[in-house]
Design a protein around this motif. Structure first.
Motif, PDB file in Angstrom:
ATOM      1  N   MET A  22      34.922  32.063  35.069  1.00 23.91           N
ATOM      2  CA  MET A  22      34.774  30.948  35.471  1.00 23.91           C
ATOM      3  C   MET A  22      35.635  30.262  35.461  1.00 23.91           C
ATOM      4  N   MET A  23      36.018  30.316  34.529  1.00 20.93           N
ATOM      5  CA  MET A  23      37.367  29.178  32.972  1.00 20.93           C
ATOM      6  C   MET A  23      38.646  29.928  33.843  1.00 20.93           C
ATOM      7  N   ALA A  24      38.570  31.237  33.922  1.00 18.72           N
ATOM      8  CA  ALA A  24      39.036  31.983  34.242  1.00 18.72           C
ATOM      9  C   ALA A  24      40.115  31.103  35.893  1.00 18.72           C
ATOM     10  N   VAL A  25      38.912  31.722  36.479  1.00 21.35           N
ATOM     11  CA  VAL A  25      39.178  31.195  37.718  1.00 21.35           C
ATOM     12  C   VAL A  25      40.025  29.830  38.089  1.00 21.35           C
ATOM     13  N   GLY A  26      39.618  29.047  37.241  1.00 23.02           N
ATOM     14  CA  GLY A  26      39.894  27.801  37.438  1.00 23.02           C
ATOM     15  C   GLY A  26      41.410  26.903  36.434  1.00 23.02           C
ATOM     16  N   LEU A  27      41.713  28.109  35.324  1.00 18.54           N
ATOM     17  CA  LEU A  27      42.518  28.362  35.564  1.00 18.54           C
ATOM     18  C   LEU A  27      44.376  28.523  35.999  1.00 18.54           C
ATOM     19  N   HIS A  28      43.623  29.649  36.564  1.00 24.87           N
ATOM     20  CA  HIS A  28      43.845  30.861  38.455  1.00 24.87           C
ATOM     21  C   HIS A  28      44.151  29.098  39.925  1.00 24.87           C
ATOM     22  N   GLN A  29      43.421  28.487  39.384  1.00 27.15           N
ATOM     23  CA  GLN A  29      43.555  27.257  40.136  1.00 27.15           C
ATOM     24  C   GLN A  29      43.954  26.519  40.339  1.00 27.15           C
ATOM     25  N   PHE A  30      44.150  25.951  38.776  1.00 29.51           N
ATOM     26  CA  PHE A  30      45.352  24.990  38.670  1.00 29.51           C
ATOM     27  C   PHE A  30      46.937  25.605  38.810  1.00 29.51           C
ATOM     28  N   VAL A  31      47.041  26.459  38.764  1.00 27.13           N
ATOM     29  CA  VAL A  31      48.557  27.452  38.529  1.00 27.13           C
ATOM     30  C   VAL A  31      48.407  27.280  40.258  1.00 27.13           C
ATOM     31  N   ILE A  32      47.253  27.674  41.101  1.00 31.17           N
ATOM     32  CA  ILE A  32      47.853  27.106  42.851  1.00 31.17           C
ATOM     33  C   ILE A  32      48.342  26.387  43.124  1.00 31.17           C
ATOM     34  N   LEU A  33      47.492  24.945  41.961  1.00 33.31           N
ATOM     35  CA  LEU A  33      47.831  23.416  42.505  1.00 33.31           C
ATOM     36  C   LEU A  33      49.098  22.970  41.491  1.00 33.31           C
ATOM     37  N   SER A  34      49.504  23.676  40.567  1.00 31.43           N
ATOM     38  CA  SER A  34      50.391  23.344  40.126  1.00 31.43           C
ATOM     39  C   SER A  34      52.363  23.464  41.069  1.00 31.43           C
ATOM     40  N   GLY A  35      51.770  25.091  41.967  1.00 27.10           N
ATOM     41  CA  GLY A  35      52.884  25.478  42.597  1.00 27.10           C
ATOM     42  C   GLY A  35      52.498  24.414  43.857  1.00 27.10           C
ATOM     43  N   GLY A  36      51.887  23.408  43.632  1.00 27.48           N
ATOM     44  CA  GLY A  36      52.103  22.453  45.348  1.00 27.48           C
ATOM     45  C   GLY A  36      51.230  23.338  46.298  1.00 27.48           C
ATOM     46  N   ASP A  37      50.233  24.106  45.701  1.00 25.01           N
ATOM     47  CA  ASP A  37      49.581  24.499  47.405  1.00 25.01           C
ATOM     48  C   ASP A  37      48.221  24.304  46.736  1.00 25.01           C
ATOM     49  N   ALA A  38      47.478  24.527  48.469  1.00 23.26           N
ATOM     50  CA  ALA A  38      46.312  23.871  48.099  1.00 23.26           C
ATOM     51  C   ALA A  38      44.812  25.505  47.866  1.00 23.26           C
ATOM     52  N   VAL A  39      43.776  24.706  46.938  1.00 23.96           N
ATOM     53  CA  VAL A  39      42.824  25.669  46.291  1.00 23.96           C
ATOM     54  C   VAL A  39      42.287  26.411  48.159  1.00 23.96           C
ATOM     55  N   PRO A  40      42.157  27.435  47.935  1.00 26.22           N
ATOM     56  CA  PRO A  40      41.404  27.987  49.375  1.00 26.22           C
ATOM     57  C   PRO A  40      39.974  27.791  49.198  1.00 26.22           C
ATOM     58  N   GLY A  41      38.987  27.033  49.869  1.00 28.77           N
ATOM     59  CA  GLY A  41      37.813  26.759  49.490  1.00 28.77           C
ATOM     60  C   GLY A  41      36.926  28.094  48.986  1.00 28.77           C
ATOM     61  N   TRP A  42      37.273  29.326  49.927  1.00 29.77           N
ATOM     62  CA  TRP A  42      36.725  30.484  49.031  1.00 29.77           C
ATOM     63  C   TRP A  42      35.970  30.226  47.683  1.00 29.77           C
ATOM     64  N   MET A  43      37.445  30.454  47.174  1.00 33.59           N
ATOM     65  CA  MET A  43      37.714  30.875  45.616  1.00 33.59           C
ATOM     66  C   MET A  43      37.347  28.786  45.026  1.00 33.59           C
ATOM     67  N   ILE A  44      36.981  27.958  45.551  1.00 32.18           N
ATOM     68  CA  ILE A  44      36.685  26.879  44.826  1.00 32.18           C
ATOM     69  C   ILE A  44      34.771  27.002  44.931  1.00 32.18           C
ATOM     70  N   GLY A  45      34.183  27.852  45.497  1.00 31.43           N
ATOM     71  CA  GLY A  45      32.687  27.607  46.218  1.00 31.43           C
ATOM     72  C   GLY A  45      32.560  29.091  45.177  1.00 31.43           C
ATOM     73  N   GLY A  46      33.565  29.768  44.907  1.00 33.87           N
ATOM     74  CA  GLY A  46      33.018  30.933  44.248  1.00 33.87           C
ATOM     75  C   GLY A  46      32.781  30.926  42.694  1.00 33.87           C
ATOM     76  N   HIS A  47      34.083  29.788  42.684  1.00 34.99           N
ATOM     77  CA  HIS A  47      33.801  28.879  40.819  1.00 34.99           C
ATOM     78  C   HIS A  47      32.833  28.484  40.744  1.00 34.99           C
ATOM     79  N   ALA A  48      32.227  27.127  41.885  1.00 36.54           N
ATOM     80  CA  ALA A  48      31.638  26.791  41.360  1.00 36.54           C
ATOM     81  C   ALA A  48      29.911  26.967  41.365  1.00 36.54           C
ATOM     82  N   HIS A  49      30.061  28.050  42.188  1.00 35.96           N
ATOM     83  CA  HIS A  49      28.111  28.871  41.974  1.00 35.96           C
ATOM     84  C   HIS A  49      28.033  29.954  40.528  1.00 35.96           C
ATOM     85  N   LEU A  50      29.386  30.583  40.382  1.00 31.74           N
ATOM     86  CA  LEU A  50      29.476  31.085  38.904  1.00 31.74           C
ATOM     87  C   LEU A  50      29.147  30.208  37.652  1.00 31.74           C
TER      88      LEU A  50
END
Length: 145
Positions: A22-50
């Motif tokens: 979950m933490m690794a996915v969170g870091l990946h989400q941070f990289v996506i956001l840092s690049g100016g893109d939005a994090v897909p909802g499915w990635m956020i949902g899986g991250h939160a559930h896990l």
């Protein structure tokens, strides 16, 4: 008694592994956001559930012996919970994220596994002998901090 306590290792290990993933996915989400893109909802949902289910797996690793869940019930709780812990975020990531939408109906299977494991724990809670309540492992003295 030691063998029974060791049976909770899969729950605790799955919980800690789940938190690391979950933490690794969170870091990946941070990289996506840092690049100016939005994090897909499915990635956020899986991250939160896990994350939530992994914390609960660790808690279950302590609750199972504290409630003196043994034998087949202990095996069922462990197997069902771990299956649900990984199945729910897994189908979100695989089904929505990778387009394998045919897997989405298995959410009922994984969710059902989690529900059954909780119902077993409910049964263990309400049928527990009150003379052993809170009688989990006591072989270690509290730390002197």
């Amino acid at each position: 008694m030691t063998a029974l306590l060791d049976m909770t290792k899969p729950l605790k290990a799955s919980g800690f592994l789940g938190l690391a993933v979950m933490m690794a996915v969170g870091l990946h989400q941070f990289v996506i956001l840092s690049g100016g893109d939005a994090v897909p909802g499915w990635m956020i949902g899986g991250h939160a559930h896990l994350g939530v289910l992994s914390i609960l797996a660790i808690v279950m690793g302590f609750a199972v012996p504290a409630l003196d869940v043994t034998g087949n019930l202990r095996t069922a709780v462990t197997a069902l919970f771990i299956a649900g812990q990984w199945g729910i975020p897994g189908i979100v990531w695989l089904g929505e994220g990778f387009g394998l939408t045919f897997l989405m109906p298995t959410g009922f299977l994984w969710g059902g596994a989690l529900i059954v494991s909780m119902l077993i724990m409910l049964y263990a809670t309400i049928t527990q002998d009150t003379s052993t309540a809170g009688g989990g492992p006591t072989g270690t003295a509290p730390a002197d901090d």
